[in-house]
Design an enzyme around this catalytic site. Structure first.
Site, PDB file in Angstrom:
ATOM      1  N   CYS A   1       0.908  -1.345   0.128  1.00 35.65           N
ATOM      2  CA  CYS A   1      -0.129   0.073   0.052  1.00 35.65           C
ATOM      3  C   CYS A   1       0.725   1.212   0.026  1.00 35.65           C
ATOM      4  O   CYS A   1       1.753   1.416   0.941  1.00 35.65           O
ATOM      5  CB  CYS A   1      -0.732   0.117   1.226  1.00 35.65           C
TER       6      CYS A   1
ATOM      7  N   VAL B   1      -5.175   0.206   6.022  1.00 37.59           N
ATOM      8  CA  VAL B   1      -3.781   0.442   6.371  1.00 37.59           C
ATOM      9  C   VAL B   1      -3.494   1.738   5.799  1.00 37.59           C
ATOM     10  O   VAL B   1      -3.810   2.067   5.003  1.00 37.59           O
ATOM     11  CB  VAL B   1      -2.906  -0.684   6.297  1.00 37.59           C
TER      12      VAL B   1
ATOM     13  N   TYR C   1      -5.304   5.831  -9.188  1.00 36.05           N
ATOM     14  CA  TYR C   1      -6.606   4.838  -8.958  1.00 36.05           C
ATOM     15  C   TYR C   1      -7.913   5.427  -9.569  1.00 36.05           C
ATOM     16  O   TYR C   1      -8.473   4.620  -9.921  1.00 36.05           O
ATOM     17  CB  TYR C   1      -6.871   4.908  -7.295  1.00 36.05           C
TER      18      TYR C   1
END
Length: 315
Positions: free
Chosen positions: A57, A121, A183
């Site tokens: 991530c 996270v 994204y």
């Protein structure tokens, strides 16, 4: 993607893509602060706080970088999650302060039994209060930089008072068009929002290439928070965003100054230890079955972040 609804895990959660076809990132909800002067309910203390992070991530990667650069590895403990994010979300790897927690949604349930939202996270956990301090990466790195300055073995300030306005302007553009822009391209479900995000993304890469052709870092004074927030996207770009997220006008290696800049940052002592390309590729290509239904992880590309760079010419 799964999420918690009133404290119950639902494997098929609310899709962040609306009818417009645009990707909309969910806002983080735990926004407490650790202060260096101990003026908050979360004082800076050794061995009190714990990070839950993923090597895959980019948002969690920010916190790993700051923990490393600020010498906080003996101050703040860490637990990693597995690279694949499947029906139960992030799976916890190894031990953590919450012994019964097997997945990240268990951590959120422990902090707030009726929590609704994604179990994302990074998470900064308070072992003493048994709760989440923050799950917002941009705020966690500032807490590490400012809140733990008396416990850090580094005197460097990545968010200095006199440059904060300039850093904030850089962060704002880079976040909307690049950090989150990849994204917006990858998760778009209609052509119009995809093309809009795609064009803004490469406008920003072109702008960065021009800026970095005149100076070593994003700010002329030296390396800052803005550089590290950009780094975690750049280091993933050719490996996953170019192909998997259809950000394929150019590769990062096609930008001479940006690619040299990336190698310069990667070669800062300790940073290479925070980059796990195999886990990055496994996560993106293996977890997003709606983007890559076969879940086949490509063997390439060949990337050499340790190759020589030319950035010292600006010194």
């Amino acid at each position: 993607m799964g999420r918690l609804i009133d404290g119950e895990w639902v494997a098929k959660g609310v899709d962040p893509r609306k009818s417009s076809g645009k990707f909309n990132r969910t806002e983080t909800q735990f926004r407490n602060w650790i202060q260096a002067d101990n003026s908050s309910e979360f004082p800076a203390e050794k061995n009190r706080y714990h990070l839950f992070v993923s090597h895959a991530c980019p948002w969690a990667h920010r916190t790993m970088i700051f923990r490393k650069l600020l010498g906080l590895e003996d101050i703040i403990s860490v637990t990693y999650v597995e690279p694949m994010m499947l029906e139960n979300g992030w799976e916890i790897r190894g031990s953590s302060p919450i012994e019964e927690a097997k997945f990240m949604y268990h951590v959120y349930q422990a902090a707030e039994p009726f929590y609704s939202g994604q179990a994302s996270v990074p998470v900064l956990w308070d072992k003493q209060k048994a709760t989440i301090v923050s799950n917002e990466s941009s705020e966690i790195i500032r807490m590490l930089n400012n809140g733990f300055k008396d416990l850090s073995n580094s005197y460097y300030d990545f968010y200095p008072q006199g440059y904060r306005a300039e850093i904030d302007v850089l962060n704002d553009r880079i976040y909307h068009t690049l950090n989150n822009g990849v994204y917006k391209c990858g998760f778009a479900r209609q052509a119009e929002p995809y093309v809009e995000s795609f064009d803004l993304l490469f406008e920003t890469l072109d702008w960065l290439e021009e800026k970095l052709s005149h100076q070593r870092y994003l700010l002329k004074y030296g390396i800052s928070e803005a550089d590290w927030r950009l780094f975690t996207t750049l280091v993933r770009f050719d490996a996953v965003y170019h192909g998997h997220f259809k950000c394929n006008l150019r590769r990062l290696i096609d930008y001479p100054d940006l690619s040299n800049y990336l190698r310069d940052l990667y070669q800062v002592p300790g940073i290479a230890d925070t980059v796990e390309l195999n886990e990055i590729k496994t996560h993106y290509y293996g977890s997003h079955d709606y983007v890559n239904p076969s879940r086949i992880v490509p063997k390439g590309p060949l990337l050499d972040f340790m190759a020589p760079h030319n950035r010292a010419r600006f010194e």
